[in-house]
Design a protein around this motif. Structure first.
Motif, mmCIF file in Angstrom:
data_model
loop_
_atom_site.group_PDB
_atom_site.id
_atom_site.type_symbol
_atom_site.label_atom_id
_atom_site.label_comp_id
_atom_site.label_asym_id
_atom_site.label_seq_id
_atom_site.Cartn_x
_atom_site.Cartn_y
_atom_site.Cartn_z
ATOM 1 N N LEU A 272 -1.777 10.868 -2.514
ATOM 2 C CA LEU A 272 -2.773 11.053 -3.561
ATOM 3 C C LEU A 272 -2.466 12.330 -4.340
ATOM 4 O O LEU A 272 -2.098 13.349 -3.744
ATOM 5 C CB LEU A 272 -4.172 11.176 -2.947
ATOM 6 C CG LEU A 272 -4.905 9.902 -2.572
ATOM 7 C CD1 LEU A 272 -6.176 10.247 -1.800
ATOM 8 C CD2 LEU A 272 -5.249 9.090 -3.816
ATOM 9 N N SER A 274 -3.083 15.846 -6.019
ATOM 10 C CA SER A 274 -3.993 16.929 -5.654
ATOM 11 C C SER A 274 -4.015 17.957 -6.769
ATOM 12 O O SER A 274 -3.077 18.055 -7.566
ATOM 13 C CB SER A 274 -3.546 17.585 -4.332
ATOM 14 O OG SER A 274 -2.254 18.140 -4.469
ATOM 15 N N ASN A 617 -9.546 -0.623 -1.467
ATOM 16 C CA ASN A 617 -10.738 -0.208 -2.217
ATOM 17 C C ASN A 617 -12.046 -0.664 -1.591
ATOM 18 O O ASN A 617 -13.088 -0.629 -2.242
ATOM 19 C CB ASN A 617 -10.669 -0.703 -3.672
ATOM 20 C CG ASN A 617 -11.558 0.121 -4.600
ATOM 21 O OD1 ASN A 617 -11.660 1.335 -4.467
ATOM 22 N ND2 ASN A 617 -12.214 -0.544 -5.529
ATOM 23 N N SER A 648 -14.211 6.626 3.706
ATOM 24 C CA SER A 648 -12.878 6.506 3.134
ATOM 25 C C SER A 648 -12.564 5.032 2.850
ATOM 26 O O SER A 648 -13.086 4.128 3.505
ATOM 27 C CB SER A 648 -11.840 7.085 4.087
ATOM 28 O OG SER A 648 -11.813 6.342 5.301
ATOM 29 N N ALA A 651 -6.155 2.882 -0.269
ATOM 30 C CA ALA A 651 -5.533 2.799 -1.591
ATOM 31 C C ALA A 651 -4.232 2.003 -1.541
ATOM 32 O O ALA A 651 -3.639 1.727 -2.585
ATOM 33 C CB ALA A 651 -5.275 4.194 -2.145
ATOM 34 N N SER A 658 -5.500 6.585 1.914
ATOM 35 C CA SER A 658 -6.911 6.254 1.699
ATOM 36 C C SER A 658 -7.571 7.327 0.844
ATOM 37 O O SER A 658 -7.185 8.504 0.888
ATOM 38 C CB SER A 658 -7.659 6.138 3.031
ATOM 39 O OG SER A 658 -7.198 5.036 3.781
ATOM 40 N N LEU A 659 -8.567 6.924 0.077
ATOM 41 C CA LEU A 659 -9.402 7.888 -0.629
ATOM 42 C C LEU A 659 -10.358 8.506 0.381
ATOM 43 O O LEU A 659 -10.951 7.799 1.196
ATOM 44 C CB LEU A 659 -10.201 7.204 -1.742
ATOM 45 C CG LEU A 659 -9.428 6.376 -2.770
ATOM 46 C CD1 LEU A 659 -10.365 5.955 -3.899
ATOM 47 C CD2 LEU A 659 -8.229 7.132 -3.315
ATOM 48 N N TYR A 694 -13.881 14.228 -6.504
ATOM 49 C CA TYR A 694 -13.627 13.114 -5.590
ATOM 50 C C TYR A 694 -12.955 11.965 -6.333
ATOM 51 O O TYR A 694 -13.010 11.863 -7.565
ATOM 52 C CB TYR A 694 -14.934 12.633 -4.963
ATOM 53 C CG TYR A 694 -15.918 12.004 -5.944
ATOM 54 C CD1 TYR A 694 -16.020 10.622 -6.072
ATOM 55 C CD2 TYR A 694 -16.741 12.793 -6.743
ATOM 56 C CE1 TYR A 694 -16.909 10.046 -6.969
ATOM 57 C CE2 TYR A 694 -17.637 12.228 -7.630
ATOM 58 C CZ TYR A 694 -17.716 10.861 -7.736
ATOM 59 O OH TYR A 694 -18.591 10.287 -8.631
ATOM 60 N N TRP A 695 -12.321 11.093 -5.552
ATOM 61 C CA TRP A 695 -11.738 9.854 -6.072
ATOM 62 C C TRP A 695 -12.764 8.749 -5.878
ATOM 63 O O TRP A 695 -13.218 8.504 -4.774
ATOM 64 C CB TRP A 695 -10.452 9.513 -5.318
ATOM 65 C CG TRP A 695 -9.371 10.542 -5.493
ATOM 66 C CD1 TRP A 695 -9.041 11.533 -4.622
ATOM 67 C CD2 TRP A 695 -8.501 10.674 -6.605
ATOM 68 N NE1 TRP A 695 -8.011 12.280 -5.122
ATOM 69 C CE2 TRP A 695 -7.652 11.775 -6.347
ATOM 70 C CE3 TRP A 695 -8.330 9.983 -7.808
ATOM 71 C CZ2 TRP A 695 -6.665 12.195 -7.237
ATOM 72 C CZ3 TRP A 695 -7.342 10.397 -8.694
ATOM 73 C CH2 TRP A 695 -6.524 11.492 -8.407
ATOM 74 N N LYS A 696 -13.116 8.076 -6.948
ATOM 75 C CA LYS A 696 -14.197 7.091 -6.888
ATOM 76 C C LYS A 696 -13.716 5.650 -6.737
ATOM 77 O O LYS A 696 -14.486 4.789 -6.312
ATOM 78 C CB LYS A 696 -15.063 7.184 -8.153
ATOM 79 C CG LYS A 696 -14.399 6.705 -9.439
ATOM 80 C CD LYS A 696 -15.325 6.869 -10.630
ATOM 81 C CE LYS A 696 -14.678 6.407 -11.932
ATOM 82 N NZ LYS A 696 -14.602 4.928 -12.025
ATOM 83 N N ALA A 698 -10.193 2.889 -6.213
ATOM 84 C CA ALA A 698 -8.775 2.582 -6.009
ATOM 85 C C ALA A 698 -8.499 1.136 -6.391
ATOM 86 O O ALA A 698 -7.682 0.451 -5.769
ATOM 87 C CB ALA A 698 -8.366 2.833 -4.560
ATOM 88 N N VAL A 707 -5.837 5.008 -9.067
ATOM 89 C CA VAL A 707 -6.952 5.751 -8.496
ATOM 90 C C VAL A 707 -7.611 6.536 -9.623
ATOM 91 O O VAL A 707 -6.921 7.111 -10.481
ATOM 92 C CB VAL A 707 -6.501 6.687 -7.348
ATOM 93 C CG1 VAL A 707 -6.094 5.872 -6.139
ATOM 94 C CG2 VAL A 707 -5.368 7.607 -7.780
#
Length: 723
Positions: A272, A274, A617, A648, A651, A658-659, A694-696, A698, A707
């Protein structure tokens, strides 16, 4: 296309309303204007909302007419207009946060959104409806003229025939009523919002009704270079031809233009990103244009009552959306050699253009509803037929590599491609015919059963740019739906149900060996059992257990030249439990809470790394809690709060990325007061109160994974004035 109305035009609609002779006794919007009024000479089913924030009591999404939620053997969620106003909702993504079973699934800023229910992605062609008729899902449907939004969670073969196994979304329009209202709004990024709601009932017996909703929005996005605008207008009309016949007409038109905000891809396919900001546009280019989406939805419906036991209606509608995409799109790294960003954050930039992408849904229904007895057995019977057609006309478009960028160092100004998209042509012609029935059999005061089904005839053709037929699909099948109901008490329902639906196969992405193959349709099945308990007239509790089984479709790694082949192999099984509460805990405290635990696993896929993994997702646990508290000692002042949690969620198909889990808190207040002898309501909301990064989402789109970052802290302010 030209804009239909600038900000001043919307204001002029409000001023014009004062000359229409509208009733001076218009009801305040927050105490029932969206409920509409049943014309006194016609037997019209009341809407599903209640006053003063109390829970909704009925919905139409699980059948073909409004029905009490307590008597509906299915999982249904309803978000009312009052709650949408209090949360200052503009998009469906603002609405779905009220139910834990509904998740964003590729819903980027500035583009039309899509969602999943119970871990199954919805089909834009068939999952979205306005007043029971399908509309093109490739649009952001306006909320200004909607009384409520209903969600049927799970398989809906009886209601929809060919549809996603996740469920359907039904928007219910406001009916004419004596109402005049104007709303002004803004947010912490400088957006401007103006909406009007004008309605009148007239005639000697109030047999005529009109309602106009209009809105203009200057969108100042939290994403740099992501601004846009939106114009909307709608008309709702009713005419009671007699004490037994009612004619309804609805039309709504919307134009929206906004720069679309592309999602990120995994770095090297394994990590992911960053240290990135939700305010960053990855590919700002002077030649990139806003995505333009113009939509027109309209319908005509005639209801008639034949006698005390039988009534019916016919309705027909059309939904049309035209999308113009002119994007600088970040995708892959290394000139199609990769479908993910580079490990160091590099990405390729493509001049992506697909103008004049037109989607159209046409549908007609005829429905009869009645009750009768055969000896001691009571029947409530629904019979109907439906015909629908969906067409897609668009060019092949262009996607030309024009340069590179990096998520950390940015993207330089690049020269656009010189290629020109070709002309639009008919890509798809899909036609459905259906006969359906549903019979509620009452054996006693405690025991009931529902037996029904839908016979579907599906014929679908896909075409190439030269007019040749590239695919023909023909399926004829019966989709059953059964339910057994036990009511030990009048306010307690226990049920079990079984349903099937036909889901269309998805298309292979461009980078697999069998592009552009479309996989065949398949049948999805659902078992569900649940409990509904009206603890009091203002509080309801629900619980449901479900299992959905559907075909698993994915890019299978192999030894082909591209390294992947798109296949339909194995099974996806989603098993879960959902708990919910809605209504009032006390005269001052209204709540809405839901929890969804979902185990969505793939099996027998032919790829060992994917078997037994949670589906992309789909979080294993989500919850949503909403509260509205009327402060004592300050008349008209309410505090509101919303807490969202997601565990979590994967993804990647093998579960290697994973998110992270996330908590998001929202807060607001509502203050109702008197201004100039009329009711005014001030609303203030802060979304993402603690500015969580945050990642909402995927979600996948056209076979690729993206993502998306959640929005930063955003404050919204609006003033509604009823006159």
């Amino acid at each position: 296309m030209k804009r239909i109305a600038p900000l001043a035009s919307t204001l002029m609609l409000t001023l014009a309303g004062t000359s229409l002779g509208l009733s001076a006794t218009a009801r305040a919007a927050d105490v029932g204007d969206d409920k509409g009024e049943a014309l006194p000479t016609v037997n019209v089913t009341a809407s599903g909302t209640t006053r003063d924030g109390a829970r909704p009591r009925s919905a139409a999404v699980a059948g073909f007419d409004d029905a009490p939620l307590l008597d509906t053997p299915a999982s249904v969620a309803v978000v009312t207009a009052a709650q949408m106003r209090d949360q200052q909702s503009r998009l469906l993504s603002d609405v779905v946060k009220n139910d834990a079973a509904i998740n964003e699934n590729y819903a980027p800023v500035g583009y039309y959104e899509n969602f999943s229910i119970r871990g199954v992605t919805l089909d834009p062609a068939s999952a979205y409806r306005i007043d029971g008729l399908t509309v093109t899902g490739e649009q952001n449907i306006a909320l200004e003229n909607k009384e409520r939004v209903e969600f049927l969670k799970g398989v809906a073969g009886l209601q929809a025939g060919v549809s996603s196994a996740g469920g359907i979304v039904n928007y219910v329009t406001k009916r004419p009523a004596d109402v005049r209202s104007i709303t002004l709004g803004t947010d912490s990024y400088g957006s401007r919002y103006l909406a009007t709601d004008l309605g009148v009932l007239f005639g000697e017996q109030k047999q005529f009704g009109l309602r106009i909703n209009a809105a203009h929005e200057d969108i100042h996005s939290y994403v740099d270079h992501g601004d846009g605008w939106r114009d909307f207008a709608s008309l709702s009309a009713t005419w009671a031809l007699s004490s037994k016949t009612l004619v309804q007409f609805d039309a709504e038109y919307q134009q929206k233009a906004q720069h679309s905000v592309a999602g990120y891809q995994l770095l090297g396919g394994t990590t992911l990103p960053s240290g990135v900001s939700p305010k960053t546009m990855l590919t700002p280019q002077s030649w990139a244009q806003p995505v333009r989406d113009s939509s027109l939805n309209y319908r005509l419906r005639v209801d008639t009552e034949f006698n005390a036991d039988w009534r019916g209606y016919v309705q027909a509608g059309r939904s049309r959306a035209v999308i113009d995409d002119y994007l600088a799109f970040p995708y892959g790294s290394g000139s199609f050699a990769s479908t993910t960003f580079g490990a160091n954050g590099d990405f390729d930039v493509y001049d992506y253009r697909v103008p004049n992408d037109e989607r159209r849904n046409d549908e007609a229904q005829a429905v009869m509803i009645g009750k009768f007895a055969t000896g001691w057995l009571q029947h409530e019977l629904t019979l109907g037929l439906a015909m629908s057609r969906r067409t897609v006309d668009k060019p092949d478009g262009i996607s030309v590599l024009v340069g590179e960028g990096n998520i950390y160092t940015g993207t330089p100004e690049l020269a656009p491609a010189t290629d020109v998209p070709g002309p639009a042509y008919r890509n798809l012609d899909s036609r459905q015919k259906a006969l359906f029935f549903s019979d509620r059999l009452q054996f006693s005061e405690r025991w009931q059963a529902i037996a029904g089904g839908r016979q579907v005839w599906l014929n679908e053709q896909a075409f190439g740019a030269d007019g040749s037929t590239t695919r023909t699909t023909s399926r004829n099948l019966f989709l059953p739906q059964l339910a057994l109901i036990f009511k030990p008490l009048q306010n307690l329902l226990v049920y079990g149900s079984y349903a099937e639906t036909l889901t269309l196969g998805s298309a292979a992405p461009f980078w697999v060996s069998n592009f552009p193959t479309t996989l065949p349709p398949s049948v999805a099945r659902q078992l569900e059992t649940g409990v509904k308990w009206d603890v009091s007239p203002d509080l309801a509790l629900t619980a449901a257990l479900f299992r959905i089984r559907k075909a698993y479709e994915y890019q299978q790694p192999d030894s082909s030249a591209s390294g992947f082949t798109y296949v339909q192999q194995g099974r996806q099984t989603n098993t879960g439990i959902e708990l919910g509460a809605s209504g009032k805990l006390s005269p001052r405290l209204a709540v809405g809470a839901s929890v969804a635990a979902t185990r969505a696993r793939a099996s027998d896929t032919g790829t060992a790394a994917y078997d037994g993994q949670q589906v992309v997702n789909v979080p294993r646990l989500r919850s949503s809690v909403y509260a509205d508290y009327a402060l004592p000692g300050v008349e008209g002042l309410n505090l509101m709060g919303n807490w969202l949690y997601s565990s979590s969620k994967p993804a990647t198909r093998d579960g290697s990325v994973s998110l992270p889990a996330v908590h998001v808190f929202n807060a607001g207040l509502r203050y109702r007061m008197r201004m100039g002898g009329h009711t005014a309501t001030l609303r203030a909301n802060i979304d993402n109160l603690f500015d969580k990064r945050y990642w909402k989402d995927a979600g996948q789109y056209l076979g690729d994974g993206y993502v998306h970052l959640g929005a930063p802290r955003t404050a919204r302010l609006s003033l509604q004035y009823d006159f």
